[in-house]
Design a protein around this motif. Structure first.
Motif: not given
Length: 265
Positions: A78-99
């Protein structure tokens, strides 16, 4: 034999160039996902099994991890990372945008692959369109020779728009020519204009298929650079703890494990 169908086995069946040349003599060529000695374990099980034969074409036979296991691992770092949790649809959209923005993402989902190829469950992903992406991955992240190419994953139904494959290649075991494209894909095209292609369908890997579909909506092509999630001299990543440790000691921009999106502080 007069047969127009060919099945290849043994370690030599990892030679993607030779596999493709077999189409000069055969109409259909099949190579299993683990044709070398490792696959003999599966063959022995099938040969001795007395029940009715089930579909054994899925390469995803390894372990998978529950959300609570990933959450526990994230808490440990926890001192080294930040974590977010998404639904399937939101995850794929977010990752596609990052790529699309040029980020390199470690992508871990469901059961681990069996065999020598990362097929979208323990993979490092990137956009195929960035000119310097291959060099960045080879020199900075994978720390291997610069001439070594990376494979494109492509939606199965779109593969022949971009590549000269004759049949689907779900296990990334054939090298084919890249077609002349209005928009080249330099990160996945080798110096001889070839690529070791993986075709992706809903049957084998729905989450990866959905990510490619989302990337297609943004970029016009459902193609991503796919390489195994490991560094030079390491085995492929399996569990959450190994994934986080390797993420923290590499230049990978984001780590996705199940529906958790992890970034460095």
């Amino acid at each position: 034999t007069g047969s127009k169908n060919l099945v290849l086995g043994g370690g030599c069946a990892y030679n993607g160039v030779a596999n493709t040349r077999a189409y000069k003599y055969f109409d259909k060529v099949y190579i299993p996902y683990a044709p070398s000695d490792a696959g003999s374990a599966i063959g022995a099980c099938l040969a001795s099994y007395k029940g009715s034969r089930k579909d054994n074409s899925s390469p995803f036979l390894g372990p998978k991890f529950a959300d609570y296991e990933i959450d526990n691992t994230a808490h440990k770092y926890r001192d080294k990372i930040e974590v977010l949790y998404f639904t399937d649809k939101k995850l794929t959209k977010t990752v596609a945008e990052l790529l699309r923005s040029g980020n390199v993402i470690a992508w871990c989902q469901d059961r681990m692959e069996f065999g020598a190829r990362a097929l979208g469950n323990r993979s490092i992903l990137a956009s195929p369109y960035f000119m310097g992406m291959k060099d960045k991955l080879n020199k900075v992240i994978k720390k291997r020779e610069g001439f070594r190419p990376f494979a494109p994953s492509v939606l199965e139904e779109d593969a022949q728009k971009y590549f000269d494959n004759i049949e689907p290649i779900p296990y990334m075991n054939q090298v084919v020519q890249v077609k002349k494209l209005k928009r080249p894909m330099p990160a996945v095209t080798h110096v001889d204009n070839s690529a070791r292609v993986q075709t992706v369908n809903k049957k084998f890997n729905l989450k990866y298929y959905n990510l490619l579909t989302e990337f297609k909506a943004l970029e016009g092509a459902g193609v991503l650079l796919n390489t195994s999630f490991n560094m030079k001299g390491e085995t492929i990543t399996c569990d959450p703890d190994t994934a986080v440790r390797r993420f923290l000691t590499s230049e990978i921009d984001y780590l996705v494990f199940n529906n958790f999106l992890i970034k460095k502080k």
